[in-house]
Design a protein around this motif. Structure first.
Motif, PDB file in Angstrom:
ATOM      1  N   MET A  64       0.836  -1.197   0.000  1.00  0.00           N
ATOM      2  CA  MET A  64       0.000   0.000   0.000  1.00  0.00           C
ATOM      3  C   MET A  64       0.870   1.247   0.000  1.00  0.00           C
ATOM      4  O   MET A  64       1.962   1.264   0.574  1.00  0.00           O
ATOM      5  CB  MET A  64      -0.898   0.013   1.240  1.00  0.00           C
ATOM      6  N   ILE A  65       0.370   2.304  -0.642  1.00  0.00           N
ATOM      7  CA  ILE A  65       1.079   3.583  -0.680  1.00  0.00           C
ATOM      8  C   ILE A  65       0.108   4.697  -0.282  1.00  0.00           C
ATOM      9  O   ILE A  65      -0.985   4.805  -0.832  1.00  0.00           O
ATOM     10  CB  ILE A  65       1.628   3.898  -2.087  1.00  0.00           C
ATOM     11  N   GLY A  66       0.535   5.506   0.687  1.00  0.00           N
ATOM     12  CA  GLY A  66      -0.243   6.680   1.066  1.00  0.00           C
ATOM     13  C   GLY A  66      -1.262   6.457   2.157  1.00  0.00           C
ATOM     14  O   GLY A  66      -1.991   7.388   2.532  1.00  0.00           O
ATOM     15  N   SER A  72      -4.527   9.584   8.651  1.00  0.00           N
ATOM     16  CA  SER A  72      -4.253  10.664   9.604  1.00  0.00           C
ATOM     17  C   SER A  72      -4.729  12.018   9.102  1.00  0.00           C
ATOM     18  O   SER A  72      -4.699  13.006   9.833  1.00  0.00           O
ATOM     19  CB  SER A  72      -2.752  10.732   9.909  1.00  0.00           C
ATOM     20  N   ASN A  73      -5.147  12.060   7.822  1.00  0.00           N
ATOM     21  CA  ASN A  73      -5.597  13.309   7.188  1.00  0.00           C
ATOM     22  C   ASN A  73      -4.495  14.367   7.220  1.00  0.00           C
ATOM     23  O   ASN A  73      -4.740  15.544   7.477  1.00  0.00           O
ATOM     24  CB  ASN A  73      -6.870  13.838   7.860  1.00  0.00           C
ATOM     25  N   GLU A  74      -3.270  13.929   6.940  1.00  0.00           N
ATOM     26  CA  GLU A  74      -2.112  14.818   6.877  1.00  0.00           C
ATOM     27  C   GLU A  74      -1.503  14.775   5.486  1.00  0.00           C
ATOM     28  O   GLU A  74      -1.698  13.815   4.740  1.00  0.00           O
ATOM     29  CB  GLU A  74      -1.054  14.382   7.900  1.00  0.00           C
ATOM     30  N   ARG A  75      -0.770  15.810   5.153  1.00  0.00           N
ATOM     31  CA  ARG A  75      -0.062  15.812   3.874  1.00  0.00           C
ATOM     32  C   ARG A  75       1.079  14.793   3.920  1.00  0.00           C
ATOM     33  O   ARG A  75       1.599  14.478   4.992  1.00  0.00           O
ATOM     34  CB  ARG A  75       0.478  17.215   3.571  1.00  0.00           C
ATOM     35  N   THR A  76       1.444  14.294   2.760  1.00  0.00           N
ATOM     36  CA  THR A  76       2.477  13.267   2.704  1.00  0.00           C
ATOM     37  C   THR A  76       3.829  13.816   3.157  1.00  0.00           C
ATOM     38  O   THR A  76       4.165  14.964   2.873  1.00  0.00           O
ATOM     39  CB  THR A  76       2.618  12.716   1.271  1.00  0.00           C
ATOM     40  N   ASN A  77       4.594  13.004   3.863  1.00  0.00           N
ATOM     41  CA  ASN A  77       5.945  13.410   4.247  1.00  0.00           C
ATOM     42  C   ASN A  77       7.001  12.747   3.371  1.00  0.00           C
ATOM     43  O   ASN A  77       8.198  12.904   3.585  1.00  0.00           O
ATOM     44  CB  ASN A  77       6.211  13.088   5.729  1.00  0.00           C
ATOM     45  N   LEU A  78       6.542  11.980   2.359  1.00  0.00           N
ATOM     46  CA  LEU A  78       7.429  11.323   1.412  1.00  0.00           C
ATOM     47  C   LEU A  78       6.877  11.491  -0.001  1.00  0.00           C
ATOM     48  O   LEU A  78       5.693  11.783  -0.177  1.00  0.00           O
ATOM     49  CB  LEU A  78       7.547   9.822   1.718  1.00  0.00           C
ATOM     50  N   SER A  79       7.750  11.316  -0.984  1.00  0.00           N
ATOM     51  CA  SER A  79       7.316  11.255  -2.382  1.00  0.00           C
ATOM     52  C   SER A  79       7.315   9.801  -2.827  1.00  0.00           C
ATOM     53  O   SER A  79       8.058   8.972  -2.298  1.00  0.00           O
ATOM     54  CB  SER A  79       8.262  12.063  -3.281  1.00  0.00           C
ATOM     55  N   ALA A  80       6.477   9.477  -3.806  1.00  0.00           N
ATOM     56  CA  ALA A  80       6.443   8.136  -4.378  1.00  0.00           C
ATOM     57  C   ALA A  80       6.752   8.235  -5.863  1.00  0.00           C
ATOM     58  O   ALA A  80       6.155   9.043  -6.576  1.00  0.00           O
ATOM     59  CB  ALA A  80       5.078   7.493  -4.165  1.00  0.00           C
ATOM     60  N   VAL A  81       7.699   7.407  -6.321  1.00  0.00           N
ATOM     61  CA  VAL A  81       8.162   7.451  -7.711  1.00  0.00           C
ATOM     62  C   VAL A  81       8.162   6.040  -8.290  1.00  0.00           C
ATOM     63  O   VAL A  81       8.538   5.077  -7.614  1.00  0.00           O
ATOM     64  CB  VAL A  81       9.589   8.046  -7.799  1.00  0.00           C
ATOM     65  N   ALA A  82       7.729   5.901  -9.539  1.00  0.00           N
ATOM     66  CA  ALA A  82       7.736   4.605 -10.216  1.00  0.00           C
ATOM     67  C   ALA A  82       9.166   4.230 -10.608  1.00  0.00           C
ATOM     68  O   ALA A  82       9.827   4.983 -11.315  1.00  0.00           O
ATOM     69  CB  ALA A  82       6.850   4.648 -11.453  1.00  0.00           C
ATOM     70  N   LEU A  83       9.634   3.077 -10.127  1.00  0.00           N
ATOM     71  CA  LEU A  83      10.976   2.610 -10.488  1.00  0.00           C
ATOM     72  C   LEU A  83      10.967   1.951 -11.865  1.00  0.00           C
ATOM     73  O   LEU A  83      11.981   1.918 -12.554  1.00  0.00           O
ATOM     74  CB  LEU A  83      11.487   1.614  -9.447  1.00  0.00           C
ATOM     75  N   ASN A  84       9.842   1.393 -12.215  1.00  0.00           N
ATOM     76  CA  ASN A  84       9.646   0.868 -13.564  1.00  0.00           C
ATOM     77  C   ASN A  84       8.183   1.105 -13.921  1.00  0.00           C
ATOM     78  O   ASN A  84       7.449   1.718 -13.140  1.00  0.00           O
ATOM     79  CB  ASN A  84      10.043  -0.619 -13.659  1.00  0.00           C
TER      80      ASN A  84
END
Length: 208
Positions: A64-66, A72-84
């Motif tokens: 799962m992502i996010g 928590s209804n908070e803004r993300t503290n990380l970025s998610a990037v597609a590796l492929n």
């Protein structure tokens, strides 16, 4: 979840596709739903004080992502990037939050998953503090092999740059290149460009 809740999720979920290198979401973004990896690999990154992205975690099929930010209804503290090239299942926020408020068993399962993630984060901190860079690189290679497997030619199926490996273990790219070269010289791995094949799992496990 109950059968009724699962049906609601199934009815409203959508499929999203991202190409290699695409940003799924950025640090500080407000998410309106949760992603689940159906196929492919993503990485979570954190912008450090030097303005560089540090890879925090790799995510594959079923992950799962996010979910933390959505619950928590908070803004993300990380970025998610597609590796492929990656295929994601997307579920709107309400279909996650509403069952949490009404379904005690589902809420407990989510809480247990959060506790597991917290333990893994604590283990990562201990490894950073107590293990050598060489050990951390060896463990990262073993993790990628164990979690994502190999291709038809025996190379690790997830192709990471030397910068990615350095980012994951928290060291300089030059150190990572030097250690991987030593592993190759010792016969622990072989390489073809960015591709890495583990030749001796047991020796990698014994790295000190």
């Amino acid at each position: 979840m109950t059968k009724e809740e699962l049906k609601l999720v199934s009815d409203c979920k959508t499929t999203r596709f991202f190409k290699k290198g695409d940003v799924i979401f950025e640090e500080g973004e407000a998410l309106n739903g949760v992603f689940c990896v159906r196929d492919g690999v993503a990485k979570l990154t954190k912008l450090n004080a030097n303005g560089k992205d540090q890879t925090v975690k790799l995510l594959g099929r079923g992950d799962m992502i996010g979910q933390r930010s959505v619950i928590s209804n908070e803004r993300t503290n990380l970025s998610a990037v597609a590796l492929n090239d990656i295929e994601l299942c997307y579920v709107p926020r309400d279909q996650i939050v509403n069952p949490l408020q009404k379904n005690q068993e589902f809420s407990f399962d989510v809480l247990q998953n959060f506790a597991k993630d917290l333990k893994n984060s604590e283990d990562d901190l201990v490894n950073m503090a107590q293990k050598s860079v060489k050990q951390r690189i060896a463990e990262t290679l073993l993790y990628v092999h164990r979690t994502f497997g190999v291709d038809a030619n025996g190379y690790l199926s997830v192709v990471l740059s030397r910068e990615d490996y350095a980012s994951i273990v928290g060291t300089a790219t030059e150190s990572t290149i030097r250690i991987l070269s030593q592993f190759k010289k010792d016969g622990f791995i072989s390489t073809e460009g960015k591709l890495i094949k583990i030749e001796n799992l047991e020796k990698l496990r014994q790295v000190e």
